[in-house]
Design a protein around this motif. Structure first.
Motif, PDB file in Angstrom:
ATOM      1  N   PRO A 184      13.202   8.389  -6.782  1.00  0.00           N
ATOM      2  CA  PRO A 184      14.344   7.513  -6.508  1.00  0.00           C
ATOM      3  C   PRO A 184      14.393   6.977  -5.076  1.00  0.00           C
ATOM      4  CG  PRO A 184      15.045   9.415  -7.763  1.00  0.00           C
ATOM      5  CD  PRO A 184      13.633   9.675  -7.335  1.00  0.00           C
ATOM      6  N   ALA A 185      13.682   7.616  -4.127  1.00  0.00           N
ATOM      7  CA  ALA A 185      13.720   7.140  -2.742  1.00  0.00           C
ATOM      8  C   ALA A 185      13.234   5.701  -2.632  1.00  0.00           C
ATOM      9  CB  ALA A 185      12.859   8.051  -1.859  1.00  0.00           C
ATOM     10  N   TRP A 186      12.178   5.367  -3.384  1.00  0.00           N
ATOM     11  CA  TRP A 186      11.728   3.974  -3.344  1.00  0.00           C
ATOM     12  C   TRP A 186      12.264   3.178  -4.519  1.00  0.00           C
ATOM     13  CZ3 TRP A 186       9.411   3.340  -7.877  1.00  0.00           C
ATOM     14  CH2 TRP A 186       8.616   4.365  -8.402  1.00  0.00           C
ATOM     15  N   GLU A 187      12.682   3.871  -5.620  1.00  0.00           N
ATOM     16  CA  GLU A 187      13.176   3.166  -6.787  1.00  0.00           C
ATOM     17  C   GLU A 187      14.464   2.416  -6.474  1.00  0.00           C
ATOM     18  OE1 GLU A 187      14.513   5.541 -10.217  1.00  0.00           O
ATOM     19  OE2 GLU A 187      12.979   4.468 -11.335  1.00  0.00           O
ATOM     20  N   LYS A 188      15.254   2.991  -5.564  1.00  0.00           N
ATOM     21  CA  LYS A 188      16.538   2.386  -5.217  1.00  0.00           C
ATOM     22  C   LYS A 188      16.442   1.508  -3.983  1.00  0.00           C
ATOM     23  CE  LYS A 188      19.009   6.349  -7.151  1.00  0.00           C
ATOM     24  NZ  LYS A 188      19.881   7.509  -6.850  1.00  0.00           N
ATOM     25  N   GLU A 242       4.168   7.014 -14.979  1.00  0.00           N
ATOM     26  CA  GLU A 242       5.593   7.324 -14.901  1.00  0.00           C
ATOM     27  C   GLU A 242       6.041   7.665 -13.481  1.00  0.00           C
ATOM     28  OE1 GLU A 242       7.749   6.958 -17.393  1.00  0.00           O
ATOM     29  OE2 GLU A 242       6.044   6.164 -18.520  1.00  0.00           O
ATOM     30  N   LEU A 243       5.131   8.128 -12.638  1.00  0.00           N
ATOM     31  CA  LEU A 243       5.499   8.478 -11.266  1.00  0.00           C
ATOM     32  C   LEU A 243       5.148   7.371 -10.275  1.00  0.00           C
ATOM     33  CD1 LEU A 243       4.323  12.204 -11.261  1.00  0.00           C
ATOM     34  CD2 LEU A 243       6.630  11.318 -11.652  1.00  0.00           C
ATOM     35  N   ALA A 244       4.689   6.238 -10.795  1.00  0.00           N
ATOM     36  CA  ALA A 244       4.290   5.126  -9.934  1.00  0.00           C
ATOM     37  C   ALA A 244       5.439   4.144  -9.748  1.00  0.00           C
ATOM     38  CB  ALA A 244       3.087   4.398 -10.545  1.00  0.00           C
ATOM     39  N   ASP A 245       5.337   3.359  -8.685  1.00  0.00           N
ATOM     40  CA  ASP A 245       6.263   2.254  -8.451  1.00  0.00           C
ATOM     41  C   ASP A 245       5.936   1.153  -9.451  1.00  0.00           C
ATOM     42  OD1 ASP A 245       7.716   0.081  -7.509  1.00  0.00           O
ATOM     43  OD2 ASP A 245       7.387   0.578  -5.409  1.00  0.00           O
ATOM     44  N   GLU A 246       6.911   0.802 -10.291  1.00  0.00           N
ATOM     45  CA  GLU A 246       6.694  -0.219 -11.311  1.00  0.00           C
ATOM     46  C   GLU A 246       6.298  -1.558 -10.706  1.00  0.00           C
ATOM     47  OE1 GLU A 246       6.670  -0.183 -14.589  1.00  0.00           O
ATOM     48  OE2 GLU A 246       7.183   1.921 -14.891  1.00  0.00           O
ATOM     49  N   ARG A 247       6.609  -1.762  -9.439  1.00  0.00           N
ATOM     50  CA  ARG A 247       6.306  -3.032  -8.787  1.00  0.00           C
ATOM     51  C   ARG A 247       4.920  -3.055  -8.169  1.00  0.00           C
ATOM     52  NH1 ARG A 247      11.488  -2.071  -5.147  1.00  0.00           N
ATOM     53  NH2 ARG A 247      10.345  -0.108  -5.126  1.00  0.00           N
ATOM     54  N   ALA A 248       4.182  -1.965  -8.264  1.00  0.00           N
ATOM     55  CA  ALA A 248       2.874  -1.903  -7.603  1.00  0.00           C
ATOM     56  C   ALA A 248       1.888  -1.079  -8.421  1.00  0.00           C
ATOM     57  CB  ALA A 248       3.017  -1.316  -6.201  1.00  0.00           C
ATOM     58  N   HIS A 249       1.793  -1.385  -9.723  1.00  0.00           N
ATOM     59  CA  HIS A 249       0.886  -0.616 -10.569  1.00  0.00           C
ATOM     60  C   HIS A 249      -0.556  -0.756 -10.123  1.00  0.00           C
ATOM     61  CE1 HIS A 249       3.021   1.496 -13.681  1.00  0.00           C
ATOM     62  NE2 HIS A 249       3.766   0.443 -13.952  1.00  0.00           N
ATOM     63  N   GLY A 250      -0.909  -1.903  -9.555  1.00  0.00           N
ATOM     64  CA  GLY A 250      -2.290  -2.095  -9.139  1.00  0.00           C
ATOM     65  C   GLY A 250      -2.721  -1.084  -8.101  1.00  0.00           C
ATOM     66  N   PHE A 303       0.824  -1.205   0.000  1.00  0.00           N
ATOM     67  CA  PHE A 303       0.000   0.000   0.000  1.00  0.00           C
ATOM     68  C   PHE A 303       0.861   1.259   0.000  1.00  0.00           C
ATOM     69  CE2 PHE A 303      -2.670  -3.340   1.811  1.00  0.00           C
ATOM     70  CZ  PHE A 303      -3.806  -3.209   1.032  1.00  0.00           C
ATOM     71  N   GLY A 304       2.057   1.177  -0.600  1.00  0.00           N
ATOM     72  CA  GLY A 304       2.978   2.308  -0.595  1.00  0.00           C
ATOM     73  C   GLY A 304       2.415   3.551  -1.238  1.00  0.00           C
ATOM     74  N   ALA A 305       1.481   3.397  -2.202  1.00  0.00           N
ATOM     75  CA  ALA A 305       0.907   4.566  -2.869  1.00  0.00           C
ATOM     76  C   ALA A 305       0.172   5.464  -1.893  1.00  0.00           C
ATOM     77  CB  ALA A 305      -0.037   4.110  -3.989  1.00  0.00           C
ATOM     78  N   LEU A 306      -0.352   4.892  -0.823  1.00  0.00           N
ATOM     79  CA  LEU A 306      -1.098   5.686   0.155  1.00  0.00           C
ATOM     80  C   LEU A 306      -0.197   6.577   0.999  1.00  0.00           C
ATOM     81  CD1 LEU A 306      -3.692   3.021   1.351  1.00  0.00           C
ATOM     82  CD2 LEU A 306      -4.084   4.960  -0.182  1.00  0.00           C
ATOM     83  N   THR A 307       1.104   6.286   0.996  1.00  0.00           N
ATOM     84  CA  THR A 307       2.053   7.121   1.742  1.00  0.00           C
ATOM     85  C   THR A 307       2.964   7.912   0.814  1.00  0.00           C
ATOM     86  OG1 THR A 307       3.601   5.259   1.906  1.00  0.00           O
ATOM     87  CG2 THR A 307       2.028   5.532   3.703  1.00  0.00           C
ATOM     88  N   TYR A 346       2.717  11.725  -5.072  1.00  0.00           N
ATOM     89  CA  TYR A 346       1.785  11.052  -5.985  1.00  0.00           C
ATOM     90  C   TYR A 346       0.348  11.370  -5.603  1.00  0.00           C
ATOM     91  CZ  TYR A 346       0.007   7.394  -9.089  1.00  0.00           C
ATOM     92  OH  TYR A 346      -0.642   6.704 -10.098  1.00  0.00           O
ATOM     93  N   LEU A 347       0.064  11.433  -4.310  1.00  0.00           N
ATOM     94  CA  LEU A 347      -1.283  11.784  -3.863  1.00  0.00           C
ATOM     95  C   LEU A 347      -1.647  13.206  -4.285  1.00  0.00           C
ATOM     96  CD1 LEU A 347      -1.302  10.258  -0.257  1.00  0.00           C
ATOM     97  CD2 LEU A 347      -2.400   9.344  -2.304  1.00  0.00           C
ATOM     98  N   VAL A 348      -0.667  14.126  -4.246  1.00  0.00           N
ATOM     99  CA  VAL A 348      -0.927  15.499  -4.689  1.00  0.00           C
ATOM    100  C   VAL A 348      -1.280  15.514  -6.179  1.00  0.00           C
ATOM    101  CG1 VAL A 348       0.133  17.761  -5.070  1.00  0.00           C
ATOM    102  CG2 VAL A 348       0.480  16.563  -2.899  1.00  0.00           C
TER     103      VAL A 348
END
Length: 438
Positions: A431-435, A364-372, A235-239, A243-245
């Motif tokens: 990059p904070a979560w990409e890396k 493009e601004l989403a985590d590729e591992r959590a598109h859902g 649920f990383g998108a919620l934090t 991305y929320l903005v």
């Protein structure tokens, strides 16, 4: 994807070299031409499934008001309440359904959701009370918006990055075409005006859900990302605050849908001297422009900086369109008609640019591992904007005339201006979560 202000990695440099064209009309790359996308096996199957499904949506949307009042037995106020409550369920459905898609795969999830919705929607043929209809409407809307989010995630999983945005634009043609054909076919039920005719439309709609699910089974399945499947960052998108903005700003621009659905019919018929036929003309103009322009004006939006500028232009055009709508009040019929059509054209151009820009940013601004989950969050913002749009237009433009249109336009303009710094912030944050280690 690196920040717009940071040096590009060799991989990202290769992905954008040569520089992507602006989404305004440069020569069409072969890989994203209409013919090439029509030949792409995944896009072809997605297009067929969406065309079938939205044809059913057109059938249902055309007769739904009469179905709920004459067959189910609801009053207009009860219909409004039930649909509004269903809209809330639609807003919250994207994240949990997106989480399921990240864990088990987008394809099996959307297939299951469409099949379940096809079965559940048959309930409209047998319910005859408000208390039975409300949970049914909420359940159908929950499944429908969840399926939409997961279908968008499927695009992110099944298509290469360079085809996601032109692919979404290509698929939008199926949406508009399917709804239009379905609406035309549903006119038979309107002419017959019998409970049996309306129930038949519901059954046909249910069949299209099952048919779309069967078609999507032929889309190649993608294995869920390892850390998404394990639940580590489900649920990383919620934090992800940037991305929320972006999601909130996109939802603000989606308020524009309320103008076509509610604003234009009521404004033209109650506040202008323009002929009533102009309402239909605006709908035809909107649909025709989207079909003609969406693919062309989406090219190059894969770059977040280009996408943000597209959103800036979109909000500006919407704001100018609001001013033209306000000026149509009190004008003679010909002048009012020209102003309304001009306003609708600007609103539609803004809608096309908004779709291209926000689609790109959502991927493009989403985590590729959590598109859902990311698409679930983004789709929730879209659903909220679509739900609030009619309320906003009635409380601003339709209530206060020109002053209300100016306020509505200012809302679009402020959101548009904020897209550029918000996108820069979101890209720098990525990059904070990409890396992060898997």
């Amino acid at each position: 994807m690196p920040s717009p202000n940071s040096p590009k990695s060799p991989e990202s440099a290769a992905s954008v070299s040569p520089a992507p064209p602006s989404p305004s009309g440069s020569p069409e790359p072969e890989a994203t031409s209409m013919a090439a996308m029509a030949r792409h096996p995944v896009l072809r199957m997605l297009f067929a499934a969406l065309l079938v499904n939205t044809l059913g949506n057109g059938l249902f949307m055309t007769v739904s008001a009469l179905l709920f009042t004459r067959v189910v037995g609801l009053s207009p106020s009860q219909v409004g309440f039930a649909l509004a409550l269903g809209g809330v369920f639609g807003i919250v459905s994207g994240v949990p359904m997106g989480r399921v898609a990240d864990r088990f795969g987008a394809r099996p999830t959307v297939v299951a959701l469409l099949a379940a919705e096809g079965v559940l929607i048959l309930g409209y043929t047998v319910v005859h009370s408000f208390w039975a209809a409300v949970p049914l409407i909420c359940g159908v809307t929950f499944l429908d918006r969840g399926a939409s989010s997961v279908r968008n995630a499927l695009v992110g999983q099944a298509l290469p990055a360079e085809l996601r945005i032109p692919g979404r634009a290509f698929l939008r043609m199926a949406t508009n075409g399917g709804v239009g054909v379905g609406a035309a076919l549903a006119s038979v039920a309107l002419v017959l005006d019998t409970p049996g005719a309306y129930r038949t439309m519901v059954v046909l709609d249910a069949v299209t859900f099952v048919a779309a699910a069967l078609l999507l089974r032929r889309v190649p399945a993608e294995r869920p990302a390892r850390d998404a499947a394990s639940g580590g960052r489900g649920f990383g998108a919620l934090t992800d605050v940037p991305y929320l903005v972006i999601t909130v700003l996109s939802g603000v621009l989606v308020l524009q849908q309320g103008i076509l659905e509610v604003g234009v019919p009521l404004w033209v018929t109650r506040e202008t001297h323009a002929p009533r036929l102009l309402v239909s003309a605006c709908l035809v103009l909107n649909t025709s422009m989207i079909i003609a322009l969406q693919v062309r004006m989406s090219r190059g939006a894969e770059d977040p900086r280009v996408a943000a500028r597209a959103c800036l232009r979109a909000g500006t055009l919407m704001a100018v369109g609001c001013v033209l709508f306000g000026l149509s009040r009190g004008s003679d019929p010909w002048t009012a008609s020209l102003l309304v059509l001009g306003a609708m054209a600007l609103q539609t151009l803004g809608e096309v640019l908004c779709a291209a820009g926000t689609w790109a940013l959502s991927y493009e601004l989403a985590d590729e591992r959590a598109h859902g989950v990311y698409q679930g969050v983004f789709n929730g913002g879209f659903a909220a904007g679509a739900l609030l749009g009619p309320l906003v237009v009635t409380q601003t433009a339709l209530r206060h005339g020109m002053a209300g249109w100016l306020v509505f336009g200012a809302v679009f303009l402020v959101a548009a201006v904020l897209f550029v710094p918000a996108t820069r912030w979101a890209a720098a944050n990525r990059p904070a979560w990409e890396k992060a280690p898997a």
